[in-house]
Write a protein that holds these residues in place. Structure first.
Motif, PDB file in Angstrom:
ATOM      1  N   LYS A   1       0.812  -1.206   0.000  1.00 43.77           N
ATOM      2  CA  LYS A   1       0.000   0.000   0.000  1.00 43.77           C
ATOM      3  C   LYS A   1       0.846   1.257   0.000  1.00 43.77           C
ATOM      4  O   LYS A   1       0.313   2.348   0.141  1.00 43.77           O
ATOM      5  N   THR A   2       2.168   1.116  -0.139  1.00 44.03           N
ATOM      6  CA  THR A   2       2.998   2.313  -0.138  1.00 44.03           C
ATOM      7  C   THR A   2       3.685   2.469  -1.478  1.00 44.03           C
ATOM      8  O   THR A   2       3.823   1.523  -2.246  1.00 44.03           O
ATOM      9  N   ALA A   3       4.103   3.694  -1.722  1.00 46.91           N
ATOM     10  CA  ALA A   3       4.870   4.003  -2.917  1.00 46.91           C
ATOM     11  C   ALA A   3       6.316   4.187  -2.491  1.00 46.91           C
ATOM     12  O   ALA A   3       6.639   5.097  -1.729  1.00 46.91           O
ATOM     13  N   GLU A   4       7.184   3.306  -2.980  1.00 47.10           N
ATOM     14  CA  GLU A   4       8.584   3.395  -2.598  1.00 47.10           C
ATOM     15  C   GLU A   4       9.356   4.093  -3.701  1.00 47.10           C
ATOM     16  O   GLU A   4       9.381   3.622  -4.846  1.00 47.10           O
ATOM     17  N   VAL A   5       9.990   5.182  -3.330  1.00 46.89           N
ATOM     18  CA  VAL A   5      10.763   5.971  -4.292  1.00 46.89           C
ATOM     19  C   VAL A   5      12.238   5.758  -4.014  1.00 46.89           C
ATOM     20  O   VAL A   5      12.685   5.927  -2.887  1.00 46.89           O
ATOM     21  N   THR A   6      12.964   5.377  -5.055  1.00 45.60           N
ATOM     22  CA  THR A   6      14.421   5.309  -4.939  1.00 45.60           C
ATOM     23  C   THR A   6      14.975   6.400  -5.846  1.00 45.60           C
ATOM     24  O   THR A   6      14.831   6.339  -7.059  1.00 45.60           O
ATOM     25  N   ALA A   7      15.575   7.409  -5.231  1.00 46.89           N
ATOM     26  CA  ALA A   7      16.048   8.564  -5.999  1.00 46.89           C
ATOM     27  C   ALA A   7      17.564   8.646  -5.935  1.00 46.89           C
ATOM     28  O   ALA A   7      18.160   8.389  -4.893  1.00 46.89           O
ATOM     29  N   HIS A   8      18.150   9.018  -7.067  1.00 45.43           N
ATOM     30  CA  HIS A   8      19.609   9.134  -7.136  1.00 45.43           C
ATOM     31  C   HIS A   8      19.997  10.591  -7.287  1.00 45.43           C
ATOM     32  O   HIS A   8      19.450  11.295  -8.137  1.00 45.43           O
ATOM     33  N   SER A   9      20.948  11.030  -6.476  1.00 45.11           N
ATOM     34  CA  SER A   9      21.358  12.429  -6.545  1.00 45.11           C
ATOM     35  C   SER A   9      22.871  12.527  -6.487  1.00 45.11           C
ATOM     36  O   SER A   9      23.508  11.825  -5.694  1.00 45.11           O
ATOM     37  N   PRO A  10      23.442  13.390  -7.343  1.00 45.95           N
ATOM     38  CA  PRO A  10      24.898  13.548  -7.296  1.00 45.95           C
ATOM     39  C   PRO A  10      25.369  14.434  -6.152  1.00 45.95           C
ATOM     40  O   PRO A  10      26.556  14.487  -5.856  1.00 45.95           O
ATOM     41  N   LEU A  11      24.429  15.139  -5.477  1.00 48.88           N
ATOM     42  CA  LEU A  11      24.823  16.063  -4.423  1.00 48.88           C
ATOM     43  C   LEU A  11      25.442  15.299  -3.256  1.00 48.88           C
ATOM     44  O   LEU A  11      24.985  14.230  -2.880  1.00 48.88           O
ATOM     45  N   ARG A  12      26.464  15.945  -2.688  1.00 48.83           N
ATOM     46  CA  ARG A  12      27.148  15.272  -1.593  1.00 48.83           C
ATOM     47  C   ARG A  12      26.451  15.479  -0.264  1.00 48.83           C
ATOM     48  O   ARG A  12      26.491  14.635   0.596  1.00 48.83           O
ATOM     49  N   GLU A  13      25.802  16.637  -0.108  1.00 47.40           N
ATOM     50  CA  GLU A  13      25.106  16.872   1.167  1.00 47.40           C
ATOM     51  C   GLU A  13      23.663  17.202   0.880  1.00 47.40           C
ATOM     52  O   GLU A  13      23.285  18.371   0.805  1.00 47.40           O
ATOM     53  N   PRO A  14      22.860  16.227   0.692  1.00 52.50           N
ATOM     54  CA  PRO A  14      21.466  16.479   0.298  1.00 52.50           C
ATOM     55  C   PRO A  14      20.605  16.827   1.500  1.00 52.50           C
ATOM     56  O   PRO A  14      19.889  15.996   2.018  1.00 52.50           O
ATOM     57  N   ALA A  15      20.708  18.089   1.919  1.00 55.67           N
ATOM     58  CA  ALA A  15      19.898  18.492   3.071  1.00 55.67           C
ATOM     59  C   ALA A  15      18.471  18.720   2.612  1.00 55.67           C
ATOM     60  O   ALA A  15      18.208  19.484   1.705  1.00 55.67           O
ATOM     61  N   GLY A  16      17.561  18.053   3.255  1.00 55.67           N
ATOM     62  CA  GLY A  16      16.148  18.272   2.939  1.00 55.67           C
ATOM     63  C   GLY A  16      15.723  17.721   1.599  1.00 55.67           C
ATOM     64  O   GLY A  16      14.586  17.930   1.179  1.00 55.67           O
ATOM     65  N   LEU A  17      16.630  16.996   0.909  1.00 51.77           N
ATOM     66  CA  LEU A  17      16.264  16.510  -0.426  1.00 51.77           C
ATOM     67  C   LEU A  17      15.219  15.403  -0.340  1.00 51.77           C
ATOM     68  O   LEU A  17      14.267  15.376  -1.114  1.00 51.77           O
ATOM     69  N   ALA A  18      15.413  14.500   0.619  1.00 54.53           N
ATOM     70  CA  ALA A  18      14.450  13.411   0.761  1.00 54.53           C
ATOM     71  C   ALA A  18      13.058  13.951   1.044  1.00 54.53           C
ATOM     72  O   ALA A  18      12.062  13.463   0.508  1.00 54.53           O
ATOM     73  N   GLU A  19      13.021  14.977   1.912  1.00 52.30           N
ATOM     74  CA  GLU A  19      11.709  15.555   2.238  1.00 52.30           C
ATOM     75  C   GLU A  19      11.099  16.196   1.000  1.00 52.30           C
ATOM     76  O   GLU A  19       9.894  16.118   0.761  1.00 52.30           O
ATOM     77  N   ALA A  20      11.969  16.868   0.212  1.00 50.82           N
ATOM     78  CA  ALA A  20      11.452  17.521  -0.991  1.00 50.82           C
ATOM     79  C   ALA A  20      10.885  16.491  -1.965  1.00 50.82           C
ATOM     80  O   ALA A  20       9.828  16.706  -2.573  1.00 50.82           O
TER      81      ALA A  20
END
Lengths: 252, 187
Positions: A206-225
């Protein structure tokens, strides 16, 4: 306490309509009421009533206000239920084969020219000497009973809808999304978030699982975004069931 | 393939399943001596004297009855198979005018009109429709391919406020249900 709304993410098609119910919609009876708070996009589970403003979620863009119509929801789920075609075809073929074979044999024997495809002399002598409590008879009966139970379960259990039903508020307007297209849209929403290179969305349970790839080294708040973006997109698409979003951030 | 096929399949599966359960259950009960000895003893052979006597007495009627049952079974099976491929596309729809005249409208014409109207929306990449159901109770089945950025409310509006009310007007019917399959694609 409510979170002030912000701009809707994809504005190419104008602001989302949210006030007037669709003509042709059944007017909500006393048992139904509209989505309580335009700000709490995800909304409560169908059937539960919460006070307006009681929800504090991360939704920020106002979704379309669809009058919650249980008849419409039920119609949508029922429309996309699996039709059990494969078990039906298998059963029908076996029925036809068995019926045709027995009919051919019996009628031909009655008319004096027996086909003798079935070795019924041997079968008759076996049946005359085998008892009801023989282990082979019991085994065969057990198999038959289990098969019967399987068919009954297939018939009675509704099964998961093959398309994702969308909330429309009108029992005569039924919309269903192909699951692959749904995840594609969510993937697109995740990839729109600045800092995300590519993403993949899978509907698990029942959940949507997102796997996101980012080149940023310090992804502050990226997961929340990412979670916000995907949740907003789910709200914009309006499936009947709510899909909570889980984000996994990976480096390149 | 439509909802009636699904319901028919489930009914057929239920009937055959119950039959199998009944046969298997009876055999298991009798074989494990769960049934009363006087009625259905478990240590008799499958074909015993009472069965032979019955067949001897009532033959050939009994055999004809068996043959009939087998034919009926085969016919039901065949019908069940054919129903799977049933396409309930509606050919003609009849509009009744109060002046007494009638007009026949091709189902495909109405369906194409609905599809065109839905497809007019910029976010809709393609749309196709077919009228289904019966003349008295038609419905429309839509297949829509839309851009993955589509806000569903836009499609809902296009359908619910424009395309479908126009179709209802054209058909002079108050209730025409619509079933829409949406596939979201990359543009």
């Amino acid at each position: 306490m409510t979170i002030p709304p912000s701009n809707p993410p994809s504005g190419s098609w104008g602001a989302e309509d949210d006030t007037v119910p669709i003509p042709g919609t059944q007017s909500p009876t006393s048992g139904e009421r509209p989505v309580p708070d335009p700000v709490s996009g995800a909304g409560p589970a169908p059937g539960t009533f919460t006070a307006p403003g009681a929800e504090v979620t991360e939704e920020t863009s106002p979704p379309a206000r669809v009058p919650r119509n249980h008849a419409a929801d039920r119609a949508a789920v029922r429309a996309f239920r699996p039709r059990r075609v494969v078990p039906a075809v298998i059963t029908a073929v076996l029925m036809t084969a068995l019926g045709a074979l027995v009919a051919a044999e019996v009628i031909s024997a009655l008319l004096g020219r027996p086909l003798r495809w079935i070795p019924y002399d041997r079968m008759l002598s076996w049946a005359s000497t085998t008892r009801w409590d023989d282990s082979r008879v019991l085994f065969g009966a057990g198999v038959a009973a289990l098969l019967g139970l399987l068919l009954v379960l297939l018939a009675l259990i509704p099964g998961r809808p093959r398309l994702i039903p969308v909330r429309t508020g009108d029992p005569e307007l039924i919309i269903g999304m192909q699951p692959r297209g749904f995840t594609r849209a969510l993937t697109h929403a995740a990839e729109q978030v600045p800092g995300i290179d590519r993403a993949r969305v899978k509907l698990r349970g029942k959940t949507a699982e997102v796997t996101a790839h980012s080149p940023l080294r310090e992804p502050a708040g990226l997961a929340e975004a990412v979670q916000r973006a995907v949740t907003t997109r789910i709200a914009a698409l309006g499936p009947l069931k709510d899909y909570p979003v889980r984000v996994r951030l990976r480096g390149e | 393939m439509n909802r009636k096929t699904g319901r028919g399949n489930r009914i057929g599966l239920l009937i055959m399943g119950l039959l199998l359960l009944l046969l298997g259950g009876y055999t298991l009960a009798r074989g494990t001596h769960a049934l009363p000895r006087a009625v259905a003893p478990g240590d008799e052979p499958l074909v015993n004297d009472p069965v032979r006597t019955a067949f001897a007495t009532y033959s050939p009627w009994l055999w004809w009855a068996i043959a009939l049952a087998a034919v009926v079974l085969a016919l039901f099976g065949l019908r069940w198979l054919f129903v799977q491929g049933r396409r309930d596309k509606l050919g003609d729809l009849r509009l009744q005018h109060s002046s007494g005249g009638t007009t026949d409208v091709r189902g495909s014409t109405v369906a194409d009109a609905v599809a065109d109207e839905v497809g007019a929306h910029p976010a809709v990449l393609s749309a196709s429709a077919a009228m289904v159901g019966t003349k008295a109770h038609p419905a429309v089945r839509l297949r829509v391919v839309a851009d993955e950025d589509l806000p569903m409310s836009a499609l809902r509006e296009q359908l619910g406020r424009r395309a479908i009310p126009h179709m209802r007007q054209a058909l002079e019917l108050a209730h025409v249900p619509a079933i829409t399959r949406v596939n979201l694609e990359r543009r």
